[in-house]
Design a protein around this motif. Sequence first.
Motif, mmCIF file in Angstrom:
data_model
loop_
_atom_site.group_PDB
_atom_site.id
_atom_site.type_symbol
_atom_site.label_atom_id
_atom_site.label_comp_id
_atom_site.label_asym_id
_atom_site.label_seq_id
_atom_site.Cartn_x
_atom_site.Cartn_y
_atom_site.Cartn_z
ATOM 1 N N SER A 85 14.880 -21.835 23.967
ATOM 2 C CA SER A 85 15.363 -20.697 23.402
ATOM 3 C C SER A 85 14.577 -20.433 22.225
ATOM 4 O O SER A 85 14.347 -21.296 21.356
ATOM 5 C CB SER A 85 16.694 -20.939 23.471
ATOM 6 O OG SER A 85 17.238 -19.737 22.450
ATOM 7 N N VAL A 86 14.263 -18.992 21.710
ATOM 8 C CA VAL A 86 13.830 -18.677 20.734
ATOM 9 C C VAL A 86 14.371 -17.891 19.915
ATOM 10 O O VAL A 86 15.014 -16.597 20.493
ATOM 11 C CB VAL A 86 12.153 -18.064 20.869
ATOM 12 C CG1 VAL A 86 11.549 -17.714 19.579
ATOM 13 C CG2 VAL A 86 11.329 -19.183 21.724
ATOM 14 N N LEU A 87 14.673 -17.956 18.576
ATOM 15 C CA LEU A 87 15.318 -17.169 17.846
ATOM 16 C C LEU A 87 14.730 -16.088 17.239
ATOM 17 O O LEU A 87 13.290 -16.439 17.025
ATOM 18 C CB LEU A 87 16.167 -17.951 16.578
ATOM 19 C CG LEU A 87 17.026 -18.717 16.883
ATOM 20 C CD1 LEU A 87 17.760 -19.790 15.909
ATOM 21 C CD2 LEU A 87 18.493 -18.190 17.507
ATOM 22 N N LEU A 88 15.037 -14.933 16.837
ATOM 23 C CA LEU A 88 14.359 -13.858 16.353
ATOM 24 C C LEU A 88 14.653 -13.621 14.590
ATOM 25 O O LEU A 88 15.728 -13.227 14.432
ATOM 26 C CB LEU A 88 14.543 -12.428 16.945
ATOM 27 C CG LEU A 88 13.767 -11.282 16.481
ATOM 28 C CD1 LEU A 88 12.266 -11.769 16.467
ATOM 29 C CD2 LEU A 88 14.185 -10.099 17.156
ATOM 30 N N PHE A 89 13.762 -14.236 13.835
ATOM 31 C CA PHE A 89 13.908 -13.912 12.665
ATOM 32 C C PHE A 89 13.036 -12.937 11.783
ATOM 33 O O PHE A 89 12.178 -13.220 11.392
ATOM 34 C CB PHE A 89 13.534 -15.571 11.682
ATOM 35 C CG PHE A 89 14.785 -16.479 11.984
ATOM 36 C CD1 PHE A 89 15.945 -16.230 12.666
ATOM 37 C CD2 PHE A 89 14.467 -17.650 11.223
ATOM 38 C CE1 PHE A 89 16.666 -17.252 12.900
ATOM 39 C CE2 PHE A 89 15.520 -18.679 11.508
ATOM 40 C CZ PHE A 89 16.610 -18.493 12.210
ATOM 41 N N ASP A 90 13.710 -11.691 12.078
ATOM 42 C CA ASP A 90 12.758 -10.453 11.590
ATOM 43 C C ASP A 90 13.389 -9.969 10.643
ATOM 44 O O ASP A 90 12.874 -8.979 10.264
ATOM 45 C CB ASP A 90 12.591 -9.601 12.893
ATOM 46 C CG ASP A 90 13.849 -9.008 13.282
ATOM 47 O OD1 ASP A 90 14.791 -9.684 12.869
ATOM 48 O OD2 ASP A 90 13.999 -7.812 14.152
ATOM 49 N N GLY A 91 14.315 -10.341 9.702
ATOM 50 C CA GLY A 91 14.834 -9.667 8.550
ATOM 51 C C GLY A 91 14.095 -10.207 7.272
ATOM 52 O O GLY A 91 13.357 -11.363 7.231
#
Length: 696
Positions: A457-463
């Motif tokens: 699983s891959v998290l999205l850290f776009d903040g």
Amino acid sequence: MQKGNIGVTTENIFPVIKKFLYSDHEIFLREMVSNAIDATQKLKTLQEKGDFKGELGDLTVRISMDADKGTITISDRGIGMTEEEIDKYINQIAFSGVTDFLEKYKDTANSIIGHFGLGFYSSFMVSKKVEIVTRSYREDAKTVKWSCDGSPAYEIDDASDYISAVTGTAIDRGTDIILYIDDDSKEFLDKSKLEGLLNKYCKFLPVAIAFGKKQEWSSDEKKMVDTAEDNIINNVEPLWTKTPSTLKDEDYKSFYRTLYPMHDEPLFWIHLNVDYPFHLTGILYFPRIKNSLELQKNRIQLYCNQVFVTDQVEGIVPEFLTLLHGVIDSPDIPLNVSRSYLQSDREVKKISTYITKKVSDRLKAIFNEDRKTYEQKWDDLKLFINYGILTEENFYDRAKDFSLFKDTEGAYFTFDEYRKLIEASQKNKDGDLVYLYATDKDDQYSYIKAAQDKGYSVLLFDGQLDVPCIQTLEQKFEKSRFTRVDADTIDHLIQKDDASKTELAEADRDNLSDIFRSQLPKLDKTEFLVEVNALGETQRPVVITQNEWMRRMKEMSRYQSGMNFYGQMPDSFNLVLNSDHPLLKRVLDDAKQSLTEPLKPIEAELKGQQARLAALNQQTEKKKPEEITQEQKDDKAATQKAIDEQKEKKQQLIAGFAKDNDIVHQLIDLALLQNGMLKGAALDAFLRRSIDLIKR
């Protein structure tokens, strides 16, 4: 007529007042209007206590300006003053009438604004002369006028024939203060300027304030003309003074639009109302803060009994809460005489702690009551929460219950939920739980896909603050670390066992590395390290990765002082060559066919010189520097030079082969393209080469 000198300790008090009493001269208007409100509130209190038997009547405070005469007049129908009270409260600087009044009526006094007795003298910051015409509420009172030209000298005289320029009538009760504006403050005689200041400082005062008349368009005169209706500039009952149970969502949204007319609708809000151990009311809004920290700061307006004080509230709320918008109103916040800067003390800290708790409780309640809506607003909320985790030591302990992770598929998880999701598949050989993340779903798509194909699983850290928060989360989470999905090849991201090694001979591995290294582009502040790994035939032939720790240090250098060293370092990338891929094997086979014969004499000479250097080193390794002869030193230097020359010849041969090999260039460019590093002329060359390869 009475004449005298104001009771001050120095003849130079007025120059001091003019320059230093307040940091901003526009504060004079707030102080004058606040005094008028005080006088009105005192009269209401006297009536409630039965000490005033008359009718209150119209209590509107009126402001007028006469540009021709150069005056601003503040008129009220409040308590007024006798000649003795003028002498006591005006002629003795800093002896506040409010102090006496509050002591006598401390249990029932309406909101009294001033506490210092210096507010009136702020008028001399902008005035060359000030007049007070006043009549006490007492039945036997007479109208008197006090005047002062900015020196300690004053005059008090009978003013029974005075006609107010504001009302056009004699004063029956209350006070007119007439300010004769000084030449260096003429900007305050501009109507729009004055109205702007009234809106800024007096917008929510508890007594109606009129500034001129409302206007309407006259079709006859073809312009805006005054009507008979007063132009009331304030809302005497702002939303935060009302009982929350009587308000609807639209009331809160409407008030937000009043405060911030150009902003999007808020996410949530909190209505503050506390009486103990301090007095505090207000409404705090969660704005849609998105990705702009600085633009969103300092939007909380601080009031003291509905008088605007400042929007610099760092002393009242923790730094991360300055991202909130709204209003805080408290008479218990200690202020200096300017009411512009907050003093730090225990009461302020109590208020800060209370607000932090209320904000946390509100977020947790929203999450528990309507998780779906909360998730929909998470992208707007997370910058605020991450900021709190980074800057407030204990905020994480509260925030962990309502903080979320979002994966690249758009699913949301609490910290505990996500840990349970990945703990079976994403532990490395050392037992550490590895959280994989991406910062751009499109740019890092192929890396994300490779991880997902592996079952990860891959998290999205776009903040803006997602990545800076990683270090804090690693400290809080047990045996866990975060790794960006492009930080290594897929088998090395979460190392399950010892890394597989390439079966290539050392010479072939070196030659393959040299072939690709020789053709890498020279990019500004960018370095490439080439390595050869066995990744499997189905994996990409060439992959670019970037060390997690080094990249994180560079990113953090943008936010934290003292880390500029990392920010100045070049970006370092690994160019990983997959020795198992057929294309790499083809390149190596072609290189052998083209280079084996030309390289034979070079490598033979190179081996001979390297053997000679080893022998020379062996002869001298146990000798002290002074025991080595000059002949031996010269011999070693000559041998090393010969080695370097042979290596240079070898590199030139390899580079010559690689220069004309389209597969090498295509593979390098594909890897660069995947990482957004192929631009300009290099991109154009890649496109042309791609077309040529298709034609073949």
